[in-house]
Design an enzyme around this catalytic site. Structure first.
Site, PDB file in Angstrom:
ATOM      1  N   SER A   1       2.122  92.746  10.582  1.00 44.13           N
ATOM      2  CA  SER A   1       3.339  91.934  10.664  1.00 44.13           C
ATOM      3  C   SER A   1       3.526  91.219   9.334  1.00 44.13           C
ATOM      4  O   SER A   1       2.549  90.998   8.604  1.00 44.13           O
ATOM      5  CB  SER A   1       3.177  90.896  11.781  1.00 44.13           C
ATOM      6  OG  SER A   1       4.178  89.906  11.697  1.00 44.13           O
TER       7      SER A   1
ATOM      8  N   TYR B   1      -1.798  84.041  15.586  1.00 47.58           N
ATOM      9  CA  TYR B   1      -1.144  85.356  15.415  1.00 47.58           C
ATOM     10  C   TYR B   1      -1.208  85.753  13.932  1.00 47.58           C
ATOM     11  O   TYR B   1      -1.565  86.889  13.602  1.00 47.58           O
ATOM     12  CB  TYR B   1       0.303  85.255  15.894  1.00 47.58           C
ATOM     13  CG  TYR B   1       1.096  86.548  15.786  1.00 47.58           C
ATOM     14  CD1 TYR B   1       0.925  87.575  16.711  1.00 47.58           C
ATOM     15  CD2 TYR B   1       2.034  86.728  14.770  1.00 47.58           C
ATOM     16  CE1 TYR B   1       1.661  88.750  16.627  1.00 47.58           C
ATOM     17  CE2 TYR B   1       2.778  87.898  14.680  1.00 47.58           C
ATOM     18  CZ  TYR B   1       2.587  88.904  15.609  1.00 47.58           C
ATOM     19  OH  TYR B   1       3.328  90.067  15.515  1.00 47.58           O
TER      20      TYR B   1
HETATM   21  P1  NAD Z   1       6.179  94.400  23.023  1.00 54.03           P
HETATM   22  O1  NAD Z   1       5.700  93.148  23.683  1.00 54.03           O
HETATM   23  O2  NAD Z   1       7.538  94.899  23.325  1.00 54.03           O
HETATM   24  O3  NAD Z   1       5.144  95.581  23.290  1.00 54.03           O
HETATM   25  C1  NAD Z   1       3.773  95.376  23.222  1.00 54.03           C
HETATM   26  C2  NAD Z   1       3.107  96.319  24.217  1.00 54.03           C
HETATM   27  O4  NAD Z   1       1.694  96.071  24.137  1.00 54.03           O
HETATM   28  C3  NAD Z   1       3.534  96.046  25.676  1.00 54.03           C
HETATM   29  O5  NAD Z   1       3.884  97.264  26.314  1.00 54.03           O
HETATM   30  C4  NAD Z   1       2.299  95.433  26.319  1.00 54.03           C
HETATM   31  O6  NAD Z   1       2.180  95.724  27.689  1.00 54.03           O
HETATM   32  C5  NAD Z   1       1.176  96.062  25.468  1.00 54.03           C
HETATM   33  N1  NAD Z   1      -0.044  95.263  25.512  1.00 54.03           N
HETATM   34  C6  NAD Z   1      -0.151  93.920  25.395  1.00 54.03           C
HETATM   35  N2  NAD Z   1      -1.436  93.551  25.554  1.00 54.03           N
HETATM   36  C7  NAD Z   1      -2.148  94.696  25.781  1.00 54.03           C
HETATM   37  C8  NAD Z   1      -3.510  94.955  26.050  1.00 54.03           C
HETATM   38  N3  NAD Z   1      -4.403  93.971  26.127  1.00 54.03           N
HETATM   39  N4  NAD Z   1      -3.885  96.243  26.221  1.00 54.03           N
HETATM   40  C9  NAD Z   1      -2.977  97.259  26.178  1.00 54.03           C
HETATM   41  N5  NAD Z   1      -1.662  97.056  25.944  1.00 54.03           N
HETATM   42  C10 NAD Z   1      -1.250  95.786  25.746  1.00 54.03           C
HETATM   43  O7  NAD Z   1       5.992  94.130  21.468  1.00 54.03           O
HETATM   44  P2  NAD Z   1       6.626  94.826  20.178  1.00 54.03           P
HETATM   45  O8  NAD Z   1       7.612  93.883  19.618  1.00 54.03           O
HETATM   46  O9  NAD Z   1       6.997  96.221  20.437  1.00 54.03           O
HETATM   47  O10 NAD Z   1       5.333  94.750  19.218  1.00 54.03           O
HETATM   48  C11 NAD Z   1       4.560  95.876  18.880  1.00 54.03           C
HETATM   49  C12 NAD Z   1       3.697  95.495  17.697  1.00 54.03           C
HETATM   50  O11 NAD Z   1       4.524  95.091  16.603  1.00 54.03           O
HETATM   51  C13 NAD Z   1       2.744  94.326  17.970  1.00 54.03           C
HETATM   52  O12 NAD Z   1       1.505  94.579  17.347  1.00 54.03           O
HETATM   53  C14 NAD Z   1       3.432  93.163  17.293  1.00 54.03           C
HETATM   54  O13 NAD Z   1       2.517  92.165  16.909  1.00 54.03           O
HETATM   55  C15 NAD Z   1       4.069  93.852  16.103  1.00 54.03           C
HETATM   56  N6  NAD Z   1       5.195  93.123  15.540  1.00 54.03           N
HETATM   57  C16 NAD Z   1       6.218  92.743  16.355  1.00 54.03           C
HETATM   58  C17 NAD Z   1       7.276  92.017  15.816  1.00 54.03           C
HETATM   59  C18 NAD Z   1       8.428  91.552  16.671  1.00 54.03           C
HETATM   60  O14 NAD Z   1       9.208  90.709  16.201  1.00 54.03           O
HETATM   61  N7  NAD Z   1       8.585  92.049  17.893  1.00 54.03           N
HETATM   62  C19 NAD Z   1       7.286  91.715  14.444  1.00 54.03           C
HETATM   63  C20 NAD Z   1       6.223  92.145  13.658  1.00 54.03           C
HETATM   64  C21 NAD Z   1       5.179  92.851  14.216  1.00 54.03           C
END
Ligand code: NAD
Length: 267
Positions: free
Chosen positions: A141, A154
């Site tokens: 991120s 985070y």
């Molecule tokens: P999201 O919450 O839509 O999806 C995350 C998925 O991970 C969910 O399906 C959830 O059920 C699964 N998950 C959570 N804990 C888990 C566990 N212990 N074991 C197995 N699965 C688990 O999030 P997203 O926005 O799609 O994020 C995906 C990645 O991108 C993450 O690593 C997040 O940190 C990163 N990210 C997101 C953003 C944002 O703004 N959304 C920005 C930068 C980076």
């Protein structure tokens, strides 16, 4: 070039957000998709949606459990075979001031975001090295490059991922393994994970981010920062110093206030 066609692709957190969209894009490239997610309801919905799109299997795994990681990695190797492209994508955020955290908040965040990618990679990397082919993509991120209030743990988890992921990239090169490592650093994305965030820089769109990541893997890119302008973060930090960076990016652009009304998935 890391092609998806005919490859086995494992995506953690693949039942929602960018993980799910990347899964759909992998299927459209004739990959065999393996999803790991903790949410059985979302897994069922994803399987139903993807069933006509190609070869997909899913496992309900809590990646924060080293025991479950081991058990399900063995299961995947037995039932599906060796993984060619691993996308460590599952992530969580608590979104509060550090003094409001308890030990469980800290441990869970570090386990899901930082330790799980390492444990999972350890399960599949040795065989990739043996075959001299494979691709590991780690979703970090921009919070791994920019400090931000209400994100300390985070941010720590993502700083660690960036350092680890890019060091593994160097190791794979030094060892002549032909294994590629891509580290991804997006700004806020409209998946719901950061609902409530108010940002002058527009939130990224799920579809666009997922496309960019898949393309980055295909092109064996080492780093992907989104939006494009964010690739200059480290340069700006060096040029402006901490005070200048705080004043410009934190206060003028308003990044340090973005989490004030964070609700996340619990809105
Ligand atoms: P999201 O919450 O839509 O999806 C995350 C998925 O991970 C969910 O399906 C959830 O059920 C699964 N998950 C959570 N804990 C888990 C566990 N212990 N074991 C197995 N699965 C688990 O999030 P997203 O926005 O799609 O994020 C995906 C990645 O991108 C993450 O690593 C997040 O940190 C990163 N990210 C997101 C953003 C944002 O703004 N959304 C920005 C930068 C980076």
């Amino acid at each position: 070039m890391s092609e998806f066609n005919g490859k086995k692709v494992l995506i953690t957190g693949g039942a929602s957000g960018i993980g799910k969209t990347m899964g759909r894009l992998a299927l459209s490239r004739q990959a065999e998709l393996v999803i790991w997610d903790i949410d059985q309801v979302k897994i069922n919905a994803t399987i139903a949606e993807f069933s006509t799109k190609g070869n997909v299997s899913a496992y309900c795994v809590d990646v924060s459990s080293p025991e479950q990681v081991k058990i399900f990695a063995d299961k995947v190797k037995k039932e599906i075979g060796q993984i060619d492209i691993l996308i460590n994508n599952a992530g969580i955020v608590r979104g509060k001031f550090f003094n409001e955290h308890n030990h469980d908040d800290i441990t869970k965040t570090m386990f899901v975001n930082t330790l799980a990618p390492m444990y999972i990679t350890l399960e599949f990397l040795p065989e990739m090295i043996h075959r001299k082919s494979g691709h590991i993509c780690n979703i970090a991120s921009l919070a791994g490059l920019i400090s931000n209030p209400k994100m300390s743990v985070y941010a720590a988890s993502k700083w660690a991922v960036i350092g680890w992921s890019d060091s593994v990239r160097l190791e794979m090169k030094q060892l002549n393994t032909n294994i590629h490592v891509t580290t991804v650093n997006p700004y806020y994305i409209n998946t719901g994970m950061f609902d409530g965030v108010k940002s002058r820089i527009p939130l990224l769109k799920t579809e666009k981010v997922a496309h960019a990541i898949i393309r980055a893997i295909e092109k064996d890119k080492t780093f992907l920062s989104m939006p494009w302008s964010m690739r200059f973060i480290r340069l700006c930090q060096g040029l402006f110093g901490v005070r200048g960076f705080d004043a410009i990016v934190g206060n003028m652009v308003g990044v340090y206030k973005t989490m004030e009304h964070f609700s996340g998935h619990n809105k």
